[in-house]
Enzyme design. Structure first.
Site, PDB file in Angstrom:
ATOM      1  N   GLY A   1       5.666   6.366   6.828  1.00 38.53           N
ATOM      2  CA  GLY A   1       4.547   6.712   7.657  1.00 38.53           C
ATOM      3  C   GLY A   1       3.374   5.585   7.624  1.00 38.53           C
ATOM      4  O   GLY A   1       3.461   4.924   6.614  1.00 38.53           O
TER       5      GLY A   1
ATOM      6  N   HIS B   1      -5.381   9.547   4.742  1.00 40.85           N
ATOM      7  CA  HIS B   1      -5.964   8.338   5.019  1.00 40.85           C
ATOM      8  C   HIS B   1      -6.827   8.214   6.171  1.00 40.85           C
ATOM      9  O   HIS B   1      -7.692   7.598   6.069  1.00 40.85           O
ATOM     10  CB  HIS B   1      -4.708   7.434   5.955  1.00 40.85           C
ATOM     11  CG  HIS B   1      -3.646   6.832   4.662  1.00 40.85           C
ATOM     12  ND1 HIS B   1      -4.121   5.992   3.960  1.00 40.85           N
ATOM     13  CD2 HIS B   1      -2.323   6.794   4.162  1.00 40.85           C
ATOM     14  CE1 HIS B   1      -3.115   5.553   3.123  1.00 40.85           C
ATOM     15  NE2 HIS B   1      -2.119   6.288   3.390  1.00 40.85           N
TER      16      HIS B   1
ATOM     17  N   GLN C   1      -4.746   1.623   7.862  1.00 39.03           N
ATOM     18  CA  GLN C   1      -3.962   0.886   7.007  1.00 39.03           C
ATOM     19  C   GLN C   1      -3.638  -0.630   7.709  1.00 39.03           C
ATOM     20  O   GLN C   1      -3.345  -1.488   7.056  1.00 39.03           O
ATOM     21  CB  GLN C   1      -2.389   1.612   6.611  1.00 39.03           C
ATOM     22  CG  GLN C   1      -2.618   2.812   5.880  1.00 39.03           C
ATOM     23  CD  GLN C   1      -1.238   3.465   5.406  1.00 39.03           C
ATOM     24  OE1 GLN C   1      -0.778   4.142   6.232  1.00 39.03           O
ATOM     25  NE2 GLN C   1      -0.909   3.031   4.349  1.00 39.03           N
TER      26      GLN C   1
ATOM     27  N   HIS D   1      -0.125  13.460   3.395  1.00 36.30           N
ATOM     28  CA  HIS D   1      -0.395  12.292   3.220  1.00 36.30           C
ATOM     29  C   HIS D   1      -1.082  11.307   3.901  1.00 36.30           C
ATOM     30  O   HIS D   1      -2.183  10.538   3.926  1.00 36.30           O
ATOM     31  CB  HIS D   1       0.910  11.404   2.302  1.00 36.30           C
ATOM     32  CG  HIS D   1       0.758   9.969   2.014  1.00 36.30           C
ATOM     33  ND1 HIS D   1       0.846   9.666   0.653  1.00 36.30           N
ATOM     34  CD2 HIS D   1       0.367   8.806   2.568  1.00 36.30           C
ATOM     35  CE1 HIS D   1       0.631   8.306   0.519  1.00 36.30           C
ATOM     36  NE2 HIS D   1       0.332   7.846   1.794  1.00 36.30           N
ATOM     37  N   GLU D   2      -0.706  11.292   5.174  1.00 40.50           N
ATOM     38  CA  GLU D   2      -1.285  10.319   6.213  1.00 40.50           C
ATOM     39  C   GLU D   2      -2.541  10.787   6.698  1.00 40.50           C
ATOM     40  O   GLU D   2      -3.344  10.188   6.908  1.00 40.50           O
ATOM     41  CB  GLU D   2      -0.149  10.254   7.260  1.00 40.50           C
ATOM     42  CG  GLU D   2       1.320   9.747   7.097  1.00 40.50           C
ATOM     43  CD  GLU D   2       1.210   8.289   6.435  1.00 40.50           C
ATOM     44  OE1 GLU D   2       0.121   7.483   6.763  1.00 40.50           O
ATOM     45  OE2 GLU D   2       2.100   8.194   5.637  1.00 40.50           O
TER      46      GLU D   2
ATOM     47  N   CYS E   1       2.968   4.697  -1.202  1.00 39.90           N
ATOM     48  CA  CYS E   1       2.219   4.391  -0.002  1.00 39.90           C
ATOM     49  C   CYS E   1       2.297   2.918   0.095  1.00 39.90           C
ATOM     50  O   CYS E   1       2.112   2.015  -0.917  1.00 39.90           O
ATOM     51  CB  CYS E   1       0.674   4.760  -0.148  1.00 39.90           C
ATOM     52  SG  CYS E   1      -0.452   4.376   1.035  1.00 39.90           S
ATOM     53  N   LEU E   2       2.365   2.437   1.455  1.00 39.84           N
ATOM     54  CA  LEU E   2       2.369   0.950   1.925  1.00 39.84           C
ATOM     55  C   LEU E   2       1.048   0.235   1.446  1.00 39.84           C
ATOM     56  O   LEU E   2       1.107  -0.993   1.262  1.00 39.84           O
ATOM     57  CB  LEU E   2       2.632   0.855   3.229  1.00 39.84           C
ATOM     58  CG  LEU E   2       4.103   1.362   3.884  1.00 39.84           C
ATOM     59  CD1 LEU E   2       4.031   0.933   5.220  1.00 39.84           C
ATOM     60  CD2 LEU E   2       5.006   0.463   3.091  1.00 39.84           C
TER      61      LEU E   2
HETATM   62 NI    NI Z   1      -0.148   6.004   2.539  1.00 40.69          NI
END
Ligand code: NI
Length: 192
Positions: free
Chosen positions: A50, A163, A55, A159-160, A117-118
């Site tokens: 995701g 962000h 991000q 989660h997304e 998470c990236l």
């Molecule tokens: Ni993330």
């Protein structure tokens, strides 16, 4: 539209941009489609499931998800150049795009998953979230959709969604665990 794709740099914690509350998307044009293409390229390249627009530094309420577990042995196309017939299955992608997503009716029942998470590389921690939720969103043409989510999809979309509101999964941890995670991140960055 030309198929020129770009892998965008991913912003990592503690970059203050990750605390931005993203703005709604109000223009459904080719530029939005190009951004979504680039976000998928970036996410697949980083082996993520995701990615939220913030991000990659774009403060818009937009996210892409593909829960398909990647197959490390998969090759983009079958090859038989050496006389053998290989049965490599290309990774089946299930790209999903959520523009202006909203969470409706989160369940009282919680579920714990180990998240990563990236933007918080190499840190994994258990987070409790509602096990189910309804999600309403728009597609790239602005049409509205609604769907009941559970399992990994419910985890990933929540989660997304965080962000888009400037929240990272480590913000759900105790202060001690969060500072340990951030220290580990800083150490890894210095070592790199
Ligand atoms: Ni993330």
């Amino acid at each position: 539209m030309a198929e020129i794709m770009a892998i965008l740099p991913i912003i990592e914690a503690p970059d203050p941009r990750l605390k931005t509350v993203s703005k709604p998307v109000d223009t459904f044009d080719d530029q939005l489609k190009i951004l979504v293409h680039d976000m998928f390229e970036t996410m697949y390249d980083a082996h993520g499931i995701g990615l939220a627009a913030i991000q990659v530094g774009i403060p818009l309420r937009l996210l892409v998800i593909d829960l398909q577990p990647e197959d490390e042995d998969a090759e983009p196309e079958p090859c038989d150049h050496d006389g053998h017939h290989h049965h490599h299955q290309p990774t089946k992608k299930e790209p999903r795009i959520f523009v202006n997503p909203e969470i409706l009716d989160p369940s009282a029942e919680l579920k714990t998953y180990q998240e990563g998470c990236l933007s918080v590389p190499d840190i994994y921690a258990d987070v409790d979230r509602p096990a189910m939720c309804r999600v309403r969103w728009q597609d790239l043409d602005g049409n509205v959709h609604e769907e009941q989510m559970d399992g990994m999809m419910a985890v990933c979309i929540q989660h997304e969604m965080d962000h888009l509101n400037g929240v990272l999964f480590i913000d759900h941890l105790s202060r001690l665990k969060r500072s340990m995670a951030l220290k580990k991140l800083e150490k890894a960055r210095k070592a790199a």
